[in-house]
Design an enzyme around this catalytic site. Structure first.
Site, PDB file in Angstrom:
ATOM      1  N   ALA A  66       0.857  -1.168   0.000  1.00  0.00           N
ATOM      2  CA  ALA A  66       0.000   0.000   0.000  1.00  0.00           C
ATOM      3  C   ALA A  66       0.905   1.234   0.000  1.00  0.00           C
ATOM      4  CB  ALA A  66      -0.885  -0.014   1.232  1.00  0.00           C
ATOM      5  N   GLY A 109       0.528  -4.989   0.920  1.00  0.00           N
ATOM      6  CA  GLY A 109      -0.640  -5.000   0.047  1.00  0.00           C
ATOM      7  C   GLY A 109      -0.360  -5.606  -1.320  1.00  0.00           C
ATOM      8  N   GLU A 112      -0.730  -9.212  -0.791  1.00  0.00           N
ATOM      9  CA  GLU A 112      -2.162  -9.453  -0.558  1.00  0.00           C
ATOM     10  C   GLU A 112      -2.960  -9.369  -1.857  1.00  0.00           C
ATOM     11  OE1 GLU A 112      -2.060  -6.399   2.563  1.00  0.00           O
ATOM     12  OE2 GLU A 112      -2.985  -7.875   3.891  1.00  0.00           O
ATOM     13  N   GLU A 132       4.431  -5.198   7.137  1.00  0.00           N
ATOM     14  CA  GLU A 132       3.679  -4.155   7.852  1.00  0.00           C
ATOM     15  C   GLU A 132       4.149  -3.965   9.291  1.00  0.00           C
ATOM     16  OE1 GLU A 132       2.322  -6.479   5.885  1.00  0.00           O
ATOM     17  OE2 GLU A 132       0.738  -5.579   4.660  1.00  0.00           O
TER      18      GLU A 132
HETATM   19  C1  HXC Z   1       5.042   4.402  -1.024  1.00  0.00           C
HETATM   20  C2  HXC Z   1       6.963   3.459  -1.842  1.00  0.00           C
HETATM   21  C3  HXC Z   1       6.584   2.202  -1.339  1.00  0.00           C
HETATM   22  C4  HXC Z   1       5.336   2.110  -0.644  1.00  0.00           C
HETATM   23  C5  HXC Z   1       8.490   1.981  -2.304  1.00  0.00           C
HETATM   24  N1  HXC Z   1       8.135   3.269  -2.445  1.00  0.00           N
HETATM   25  N2  HXC Z   1       7.556   1.306  -1.642  1.00  0.00           N
HETATM   26  N3  HXC Z   1       6.197   4.538  -1.681  1.00  0.00           N
HETATM   27  N4  HXC Z   1       4.607   3.230  -0.512  1.00  0.00           N
HETATM   28  N5  HXC Z   1       4.878   0.955  -0.150  1.00  0.00           N
HETATM   29  C6  HXC Z   1       8.887   4.340  -3.112  1.00  0.00           C
HETATM   30  C7  HXC Z   1      10.113   4.741  -2.314  1.00  0.00           C
HETATM   31  O1  HXC Z   1       9.748   5.640  -1.299  1.00  0.00           O
HETATM   32  C8  HXC Z   1      10.965   5.386  -3.375  1.00  0.00           C
HETATM   33  O2  HXC Z   1      10.449   6.667  -3.644  1.00  0.00           O
HETATM   34  C9  HXC Z   1      10.676   4.510  -4.599  1.00  0.00           C
HETATM   35  O3  HXC Z   1       9.430   3.855  -4.340  1.00  0.00           O
HETATM   36  C10 HXC Z   1      11.723   3.465  -4.828  1.00  0.00           C
HETATM   37  O4  HXC Z   1      11.872   2.711  -3.635  1.00  0.00           O
HETATM   38  P1  HXC Z   1      13.292   2.497  -2.904  1.00  0.00           P
HETATM   39  O5  HXC Z   1      13.000   2.219  -1.490  1.00  0.00           O
HETATM   40  O6  HXC Z   1      14.220   3.604  -3.220  1.00  0.00           O
HETATM   41  O7  HXC Z   1      13.795   1.167  -3.645  1.00  0.00           O
HETATM   42  P2  HXC Z   1      14.770   0.049  -3.061  1.00  0.00           P
HETATM   43  O8  HXC Z   1      15.871   0.674  -2.277  1.00  0.00           O
HETATM   44  O9  HXC Z   1      15.097  -0.832  -4.216  1.00  0.00           O
HETATM   45  O10 HXC Z   1      13.874  -0.771  -2.006  1.00  0.00           O
HETATM   46  C11 HXC Z   1      12.760  -1.509  -2.433  1.00  0.00           C
HETATM   47  C12 HXC Z   1      11.893  -1.916  -1.209  1.00  0.00           C
HETATM   48  C13 HXC Z   1      11.541  -0.677  -0.393  1.00  0.00           C
HETATM   49  C14 HXC Z   1      12.664  -2.916  -0.338  1.00  0.00           C
HETATM   50  C15 HXC Z   1      10.643  -2.617  -1.773  1.00  0.00           C
HETATM   51  O11 HXC Z   1      11.022   0.318  -1.276  1.00  0.00           O
HETATM   52  C16 HXC Z   1      10.525  -0.910   0.668  1.00  0.00           C
HETATM   53  O12 HXC Z   1      10.824  -1.460   1.699  1.00  0.00           O
HETATM   54  N6  HXC Z   1       9.273  -0.463   0.453  1.00  0.00           N
HETATM   55  C17 HXC Z   1       8.218  -0.552   1.423  1.00  0.00           C
HETATM   56  C18 HXC Z   1       7.703  -1.956   1.535  1.00  0.00           C
HETATM   57  C19 HXC Z   1       6.595  -2.041   2.556  1.00  0.00           C
HETATM   58  O13 HXC Z   1       6.780  -1.739   3.733  1.00  0.00           O
HETATM   59  N7  HXC Z   1       5.402  -2.428   2.114  1.00  0.00           N
HETATM   60  C20 HXC Z   1       4.242  -2.561   2.996  1.00  0.00           C
HETATM   61  C21 HXC Z   1       3.460  -1.302   2.935  1.00  0.00           C
HETATM   62  S1  HXC Z   1       2.153  -1.305   4.135  1.00  0.00           S
HETATM   63  P3  HXC Z   1      11.441   7.931  -3.749  1.00  0.00           P
HETATM   64  O14 HXC Z   1      10.483   9.081  -3.933  1.00  0.00           O
HETATM   65  O15 HXC Z   1      12.229   7.968  -2.493  1.00  0.00           O
HETATM   66  O16 HXC Z   1      12.254   7.628  -4.978  1.00  0.00           O
HETATM   67  C22 HXC Z   1       0.943  -2.189   3.435  1.00  0.00           C
HETATM   68  C23 HXC Z   1      -0.291  -2.304   4.237  1.00  0.00           C
HETATM   69  C24 HXC Z   1      -1.367  -3.052   3.510  1.00  0.00           C
HETATM   70  O17 HXC Z   1       1.064  -2.662   2.341  1.00  0.00           O
HETATM   71  C25 HXC Z   1      -2.586  -3.194   4.340  1.00  0.00           C
HETATM   72  C26 HXC Z   1      -3.274  -1.927   4.610  1.00  0.00           C
HETATM   73  C27 HXC Z   1      -4.731  -2.114   4.867  1.00  0.00           C
END
Ligand code: HXC
Length: 258
Positions: A66, A109, A112, A132
């Protein structure tokens, strides 16, 4: 086209390819993307010329979850009232088959969303996880339920509590994905699989899907009863007559969805 966050590509063989398309955010699922995806699936369900769908992302990310930036400042009431991610619910409820073709990250997400589809074909570089917990929240679009049913309690619990990722090979061995293909062939393979499904009777495919899904919702006895009744009901269709005649006559069946 009509969408800003997804690419909707309707092929002429009854297959739609939907590509999540927010490359700068690794296909993070913001509300607009979810609304568009829900709208696309709703239209597919109504369109008699569509028989199967593939949802994919990019080579780097199916979806990295998400959209954290969009969610970070929301209050309980914001999240509650907006029905955040509600538009995605048409995916598990769809009657027509939907295949997830997952390359790269399928996290939170994203994992999911893939699990809401009927089955997952993964590229060899796919990574699955529910991170998460690292953000101070928990999976909210089915992760605790669908991952646990797919791979069992022990590993689902470990992944959910640690936020660790699982590689494609483990995902296959544990039953989360149906098979792994080389990354660069992923979309082509998923489309081929969708095309094969699309070559069968669409209503019969939908009945088969309904029966498999029922196994998650009911007792064995009830599930077996439903299956038997639906199996019997296929004998009221022209497509069953056509399928079995074609076999006897050593020709390819020509299904009419009737
Ligand atoms: C918003 C995101 C994002 C996310 C990545 N980006 N994931 N933005 N939401 N979930 C953005 C980063 O901020 C960055 O933007 C760009 O995408 C590239 O990501 P990087 O982190 O620079 O890439 P990398 O170093 O290769 O790392 C990849 C990654 C990492 C390991 C996947 O991005 C990461 O950990 N992302 C978050 C994963 C996560 O926690 N997902 C769960 C979300 S919560 P900029 O602008 O800096 O270039 C969820 C809840 C669901 O899903 C249920 C809710 C009801």
């Amino acid at each position: 086209g009509k969408y800003n966050n997804i690419i909707f590509d309707k092929k002429d063989n009854g297959v739609v390819l939907i590509t999540l398309n927010r490359p700068k955010a690794l296909n993070a699922l913001n509300q607009e993307l979810c609304t568009e995806l829900g709208d696309a699936i709703t239209n597919i369900e109504k369109d008699e010329t569509v028989r199967a769908t593939v949802i994919t992302g990019s080579e780097k990310a199916f979806a990295a979850g998400a959209d954290i930036k969009e969610m970070s400042s929301m209050s309980f009431m914001d999240v509650y009232k907006s029905g955040l991610f509600g538009p995605l619910e048409v995916i598990p409820r769809a009657r027509k088959p939907i295949i997830a073709a997952v390359n790269g990250y399928a996290l939170g997400g994203g994992c999911e969303l893939a699990m809401m589809c009927d089955f997952i074909i993964a590229g060899d570089k796919a990574k699955f996880g529910q991170p998460e917990i690292k953000l101070g929240t928990i999976p909210g679009i089915g992760g605790t339920q669908r991952l646990t049913r797919a791979i069992g309690k022990a590993r689902a619990m470990e992944l959910t509590l640690t936020g660790d990722n699982m590689e494609a090979e483990e995902a296959r061995q544990s039953g989360l994905v149906s098979r792994i293909v080389p990354s660069e062939q992923l979309v082509e393979e998923a489309l081929k699989t969708a095309q094969k499904i699309a070559s069968y009777s669409s209503p019969i495919v939908q009945l088969a899907k309904e029966c498999v899904n029922k196994s998650f919702e009911t007792t064995l006895t009830e599930g077996l009863n439903l299956e038997r009744r639906i199996f019997q009901s296929t004998f009221a269709t022209s497509d069953q007559k056509e399928g079995m005649s074609a076999f006897s006559e050593k020709r390819k069946a020509s299904f009419k969805d009737e």
